[in-house]
Design a protein around this motif. Sequence first.
Motif, mmCIF file in Angstrom:
data_model
loop_
_atom_site.group_PDB
_atom_site.id
_atom_site.type_symbol
_atom_site.label_atom_id
_atom_site.label_comp_id
_atom_site.label_asym_id
_atom_site.label_seq_id
_atom_site.Cartn_x
_atom_site.Cartn_y
_atom_site.Cartn_z
ATOM 1 N N VAL A 5 0.516 -1.180 0.649
ATOM 2 C CA VAL A 5 0.144 -0.170 -0.383
ATOM 3 C C VAL A 5 0.511 0.823 0.084
ATOM 4 O O VAL A 5 1.835 1.440 0.341
ATOM 5 C CB VAL A 5 -0.556 0.334 1.505
ATOM 6 C CG1 VAL A 5 -2.009 1.163 1.407
ATOM 7 C CG2 VAL A 5 -2.190 -1.134 1.387
ATOM 8 N N LEU A 132 -1.744 -1.519 -4.029
ATOM 9 C CA LEU A 132 -2.931 -0.482 -3.485
ATOM 10 C C LEU A 132 -2.219 1.190 -3.864
ATOM 11 O O LEU A 132 -0.904 1.206 -2.915
ATOM 12 C CB LEU A 132 -3.380 -0.424 -3.349
ATOM 13 C CG LEU A 132 -3.931 -2.020 -2.448
ATOM 14 C CD1 LEU A 132 -5.189 -2.294 -1.396
ATOM 15 C CD2 LEU A 132 -5.145 -1.893 -4.065
ATOM 16 N N CYS A 134 -3.053 4.844 -2.599
ATOM 17 C CA CYS A 134 -4.360 5.907 -2.376
ATOM 18 C C CYS A 134 -3.852 7.192 -2.280
ATOM 19 O O CYS A 134 -2.911 7.667 -1.673
ATOM 20 C CB CYS A 134 -3.940 5.923 -0.495
ATOM 21 S SG CYS A 134 -4.633 3.876 -0.735
ATOM 22 N N ALA A 167 -9.133 1.655 0.228
ATOM 23 C CA ALA A 167 -8.220 0.596 -0.065
ATOM 24 C C ALA A 167 -8.466 -0.263 1.318
ATOM 25 O O ALA A 167 -8.125 -1.711 1.069
ATOM 26 C CB ALA A 167 -6.691 1.881 0.586
#
Length: 278
Positions: A5, A132, A134, A167
């Motif tokens: 992430v 991911l 963000c 997320a």
Amino acid sequence: MRLDVLTIFPGWFDGPLSTSLLGRAIADGVLDVRVHDLRDWATDRHRSVDDAPYGGGAGMVMRADVWIDASEAVWNDLDAEVTRGRAGRGQVPTEAFAAGGTRPRTVLLTPRGRPLTQALAAELAAEDRLVLLCGRYEGIDERVHDLVATDEVSVGDYVLFGGEVAAAVLIEAVTRLVPGVVGNEASPADESFTSGVLEYPHYTRPAEVRGHRVPDVLTSGDHGAVGRWRDERSLELTRARRPDLLGGVAGTGAGASSAEVEGLDGSGERDGRRAEDR
Ligand code: JD8
């Protein structure tokens, strides 16, 4: 499954990732989740990741160079110290990953993305690795959409401050489908969004709460009757609250009553029912 992430709020994920089911999957090694601070790839002494929009306008836009550096480092499992500033000098061209096909699925959470559904969650759960991205502020430089993201996903038609909550939603929906994550056995509830009906109501002890009793059929011991009751309640709830799930054939044939539909007509009621029905 490995999850990376990228965010400017890495600490935000501590809570969601430490909940019992995800925490156990991480402890068991079924999930390997790494949260990276995007600012580790900033190059100025203020560690800035945003700048004013070209063409003017309100708000700030996240810089493409920082996102590209960070994404390439994560794809290659490299530290920020090794990779910071490289993309700007063209030493680790993003295009090489696209051409080589080695880039893991890299999901940018954005209001313009493909709506997250159970089917998309299942598709993503089949991947070995996901990255991911963000964003925050007004959004991310378009070149990150073009060059870095393989997928753009939205968690719904409402506006969030940034991609972190989205997320976390995606992580829950996807990881609970990964084999070995506790509680990932196919659940009747999952069928709601593939077979097209909502789940029936659940009850547990005590049998009476503030004068409200459990339906008699559930304590009758008649398993056939219990099954029929649950099927009826599922269909009734679906007609009243989510007729769209029934699709053309079942939906039009069954014909939700106007009273049933009234409960979800945008009246703003908390749970889709009118106050007098609660
Ligand atoms: C990422 C910034 C904030 C503020 C435009 C995009 C997803 N379903 C969803 N709703 N909102 C988001 C989302 C919002 C984001 C960012 C995801 C990065 N913002 C807004 C006003 C103007 N930006 C999302 N997935």
